[in-house]
Scaffold this active site. Structure first.
Site, PDB file in Angstrom:
ATOM      1  N   GLY A   1       0.789  -1.263  -0.048  1.00 45.20           N
ATOM      2  CA  GLY A   1       0.042   0.167  -0.116  1.00 45.20           C
ATOM      3  C   GLY A   1       0.858   0.980  -0.028  1.00 45.20           C
ATOM      4  N   CYS A   2       1.901   1.152   0.722  1.00 41.71           N
ATOM      5  CA  CYS A   2       2.890   2.403   0.858  1.00 41.71           C
ATOM      6  C   CYS A   2       3.394   2.738  -0.346  1.00 41.71           C
ATOM      7  CB  CYS A   2       3.793   2.183   2.043  1.00 41.71           C
ATOM      8  SG  CYS A   2       2.985   2.032   3.437  1.00 41.71           S
ATOM      9  N   THR A   3       3.832   1.506  -1.088  1.00 38.89           N
ATOM     10  CA  THR A   3       4.526   1.620  -2.603  1.00 38.89           C
ATOM     11  C   THR A   3       3.578   2.204  -3.533  1.00 38.89           C
ATOM     12  OG1 THR A   3       6.065  -0.078  -1.800  1.00 38.89           O
ATOM     13  CG2 THR A   3       5.868   0.274  -4.042  1.00 38.89           C
TER      14      THR A   3
ATOM     15  N   ALA B   1       3.117   5.994  -2.766  1.00 38.68           N
ATOM     16  CA  ALA B   1       4.352   6.739  -3.167  1.00 38.68           C
ATOM     17  C   ALA B   1       4.495   6.798  -4.694  1.00 38.68           C
ATOM     18  CB  ALA B   1       5.579   6.450  -2.638  1.00 38.68           C
TER      19      ALA B   1
END
Length: 115
Positions: A45-47, A50
């Site tokens: 999710g973070c990737t 970003a």
């Protein structure tokens, strides 16, 4: 600190960032600032988040805006993460979680009654 509500002044911070140097909210006066907080570099999710922010970098620039991702990961981790995914957003390292706590976004994880 109490939770932030609409209209509260955003807490200032000075944090080391990917690529060297550091970033503070007060250094960006006059620009719109998009802060996003995430728990860990290189998770799915973070990737995705970003990468999406980086893809829209030109649009943010046209709007006189800057995007900063803040997590408790180290600068070294941020540098690897940014290089691996060709990220153009700034990533600030808040290893002691001072800014994360000031914004009320760092909380103990609870799932199915377990902490």
């Amino acid at each position: 600190m109490a939770e932030l509500t609409i209209g509260d002044e955003a807490p200032d911070f000075r944090l080391p960032r990917n690529g060297g140097g550091d970033i503070s909210l007060s250094d960006l006066r006059g620009k719109a600032v998009v802060l996003y907080f995430y728990p860990k570099d290189d998770t799915s999710g973070c990737t995705a988040e970003a990468i999406d922010f980086s893809a829209l970098g030109g649009e943010f620039e046209k709007a006189n805006s800057v995007v900063i991702g803040i997590s408790p990961d180290s600068v070294k981790s941020h540098d690897k993460f940014a290089a691996k995914h060709s990220l153009s957003v700034m990533l600030a390292a808040d290893e002691d979680k001072t800014a994360l706590e000031a914004y009320g976004v760092w909380k103990e994880k609870s799932m199915y009654g377990k902490k």
